[in-house]
Design a protein around this motif. Sequence first.
Motif, short mmCIF file in Angstrom:
data_model
loop_
_atom_site.label_atom_id
_atom_site.label_comp_id
_atom_site.label_asym_id
_atom_site.label_seq_id
_atom_site.Cartn_x
_atom_site.Cartn_y
_atom_site.Cartn_z
N GLU A 136 0.59 33.06 37.86
CA GLU A 136 0.90 33.90 36.70
C GLU A 136 -0.34 34.05 35.84
O GLU A 136 -0.95 33.07 35.43
CB GLU A 136 2.03 33.28 35.86
N ARG A 137 -0.72 35.29 35.60
CA ARG A 137 -1.91 35.58 34.80
C ARG A 137 -1.56 35.68 33.31
O ARG A 137 -0.40 35.89 32.96
CB ARG A 137 -2.53 36.91 35.27
N PRO A 138 -2.56 35.54 32.42
CA PRO A 138 -2.31 35.72 30.99
C PRO A 138 -1.76 37.12 30.72
O PRO A 138 -2.07 38.07 31.45
CB PRO A 138 -3.70 35.54 30.37
N LYS A 139 -0.94 37.25 29.69
CA LYS A 139 -0.35 38.55 29.39
C LYS A 139 -1.43 39.55 29.00
O LYS A 139 -2.30 39.27 28.18
CB LYS A 139 0.67 38.41 28.26
N ARG A 140 -1.36 40.74 29.58
CA ARG A 140 -2.30 41.81 29.27
C ARG A 140 -1.67 43.14 29.67
O ARG A 140 -0.67 43.18 30.38
CB ARG A 140 -3.62 41.61 30.00
N LYS A 141 -2.27 44.25 29.22
CA LYS A 141 -1.74 45.57 29.52
C LYS A 141 -1.85 45.86 31.02
O LYS A 141 -2.78 45.43 31.68
CB LYS A 141 -2.50 46.63 28.73
N ALA A 142 -0.90 46.63 31.51
CA ALA A 142 -0.87 46.95 32.94
C ALA A 142 -2.16 47.62 33.40
O ALA A 142 -2.69 47.32 34.47
CB ALA A 142 0.33 47.85 33.24
N LEU A 143 -2.70 48.52 32.57
CA LEU A 143 -3.91 49.25 32.95
C LEU A 143 -5.17 48.41 32.83
O LEU A 143 -6.25 48.85 33.25
CB LEU A 143 -4.04 50.53 32.12
N ASP A 144 -5.06 47.22 32.26
CA ASP A 144 -6.23 46.35 32.13
C ASP A 144 -6.37 45.39 33.32
O ASP A 144 -7.33 44.64 33.42
CB ASP A 144 -6.14 45.51 30.84
N GLU A 145 -5.40 45.42 34.24
CA GLU A 145 -5.46 44.51 35.38
C GLU A 145 -6.51 44.98 36.39
O GLU A 145 -6.71 46.18 36.59
CB GLU A 145 -4.08 44.43 36.07
N SER A 146 -7.16 44.03 37.02
CA SER A 146 -8.21 44.34 37.98
C SER A 146 -7.69 44.23 39.41
O SER A 146 -6.63 43.66 39.67
CB SER A 146 -9.37 43.36 37.81
N GLU A 147 -8.47 44.75 40.34
CA GLU A 147 -8.11 44.62 41.76
C GLU A 147 -8.11 43.15 42.17
O GLU A 147 -7.24 42.72 42.93
CB GLU A 147 -9.09 45.40 42.63
N GLU A 148 -9.07 42.40 41.65
CA GLU A 148 -9.14 40.97 41.97
C GLU A 148 -7.88 40.24 41.51
O GLU A 148 -7.31 39.43 42.24
CB GLU A 148 -10.37 40.35 41.30
N GLY A 149 -7.44 40.54 40.29
CA GLY A 149 -6.22 39.92 39.77
C GLY A 149 -4.99 40.33 40.56
O GLY A 149 -4.09 39.51 40.81
N THR A 150 -4.96 41.59 40.98
CA THR A 150 -3.84 42.08 41.77
C THR A 150 -3.76 41.34 43.10
O THR A 150 -2.68 40.87 43.52
CB THR A 150 -3.98 43.59 42.04
N ARG A 151 -4.89 41.21 43.77
CA ARG A 151 -4.91 40.52 45.06
C ARG A 151 -4.53 39.04 44.91
O ARG A 151 -3.78 38.50 45.73
CB ARG A 151 -6.29 40.64 45.70
N ALA A 152 -5.06 38.39 43.88
CA ALA A 152 -4.77 36.97 43.67
C ALA A 152 -3.27 36.74 43.46
O ALA A 152 -2.68 35.81 44.00
CB ALA A 152 -5.56 36.44 42.49
N THR A 153 -2.66 37.61 42.65
CA THR A 153 -1.23 37.49 42.37
C THR A 153 -0.39 37.75 43.61
O THR A 153 0.52 36.98 43.95
CB THR A 153 -0.82 38.46 41.25
N MET A 154 -0.70 38.84 44.31
CA MET A 154 0.10 39.22 45.47
C MET A 154 -0.09 38.26 46.64
O MET A 154 0.85 37.99 47.39
CB MET A 154 -0.22 40.65 45.89
N ASP A 155 -1.30 37.74 46.82
CA ASP A 155 -1.57 36.83 47.94
C ASP A 155 -0.69 35.59 47.85
O ASP A 155 -0.16 35.11 48.87
CB ASP A 155 -3.04 36.41 47.96
#
Length: 327
Positions: A136-155
Amino acid sequence: MLGLVAAALILVTFLVRLVKFATTDGDFTLTSRGPPKREQVEGKVVWITGASRGIGEILANQFTNLGAKVILSARNTAELERVKSEIISKYPTSSVEVLPLDLASGEESLREAVQKAESLFSSAGVDFMIHNAAFERPKRKALDESEEGTRATMDINVLGTITITRLLAPYMLKRGRGHFVVMSSAAGKCPAPGQALYSASKHALNGYFHTLRSELCHKGIKVTVVCPGPIETSKTSETNSSREGRSLEKRVPSERCAELTIVAATHGLKEAWISYQPVLFVMYMVQYMPTIGYWFMDRIGAKRLDAAASKKSTYSWSLMFGSKKSE
């Protein structure tokens, strides 16, 4: 006269149910069940991911107390050994094994972990797979998420969890029994402003595991999806104690969350919600009256981002009021 008595009884019943709904910590089906069924887990092998701390650690203790044989998995081996030692000190006759695991390590590594889990306890095999680990990442706006964060969460939250399931299920099918218990989230049922990636990952789990159950339920495979709202841990307790909004944010204790999770699993529930109000209220709205439910979430979305940025409660009725919005 009889009409007035009947009306009074109806009113009293309604008020009692309203009070219960306002104060309950789970959905009606879950809270109508009794305590966990010991006979469903006693002597069975329960594999728990994310077992080095938090709800995973508490689940390990509670399953052991019910007579289950427990496999503890997480990345931190030292913490897993600590949990094992503490469990054995409380339950000297317990059966506990440590199996270090990184959900993002790839299919071959996860295949080895599944084979090892199946071989433990005299090759008894895994009866319950508790998918508890999550990123779980710190709360932030949807458009502020990075590809790296997306991959880390989904992996971790999705790909690793699904891969282990795909590798473990054939063993369960061969035995004709098995139970997957998935720790999802209220964010997997409702929009979660400030947690777009986390919410997306939990929605993905819900879709996959409900579909899996539909495909395999006639072959002895059970699936229970648990959707907790905000949970009180020692960390959140210490953080919230210094907040002005502390009294407005009521969290379900982690011990109670673990207990209700085991209730849901041992009573064979397909899905269970664990939360106090207002999260439970919003979940009901989104589930049964989606237009109204999504209207609620649209109304509080931007304010929740502001609350998170200001370190204030993000689960309060107060978000429904006021006009401040994020830019």
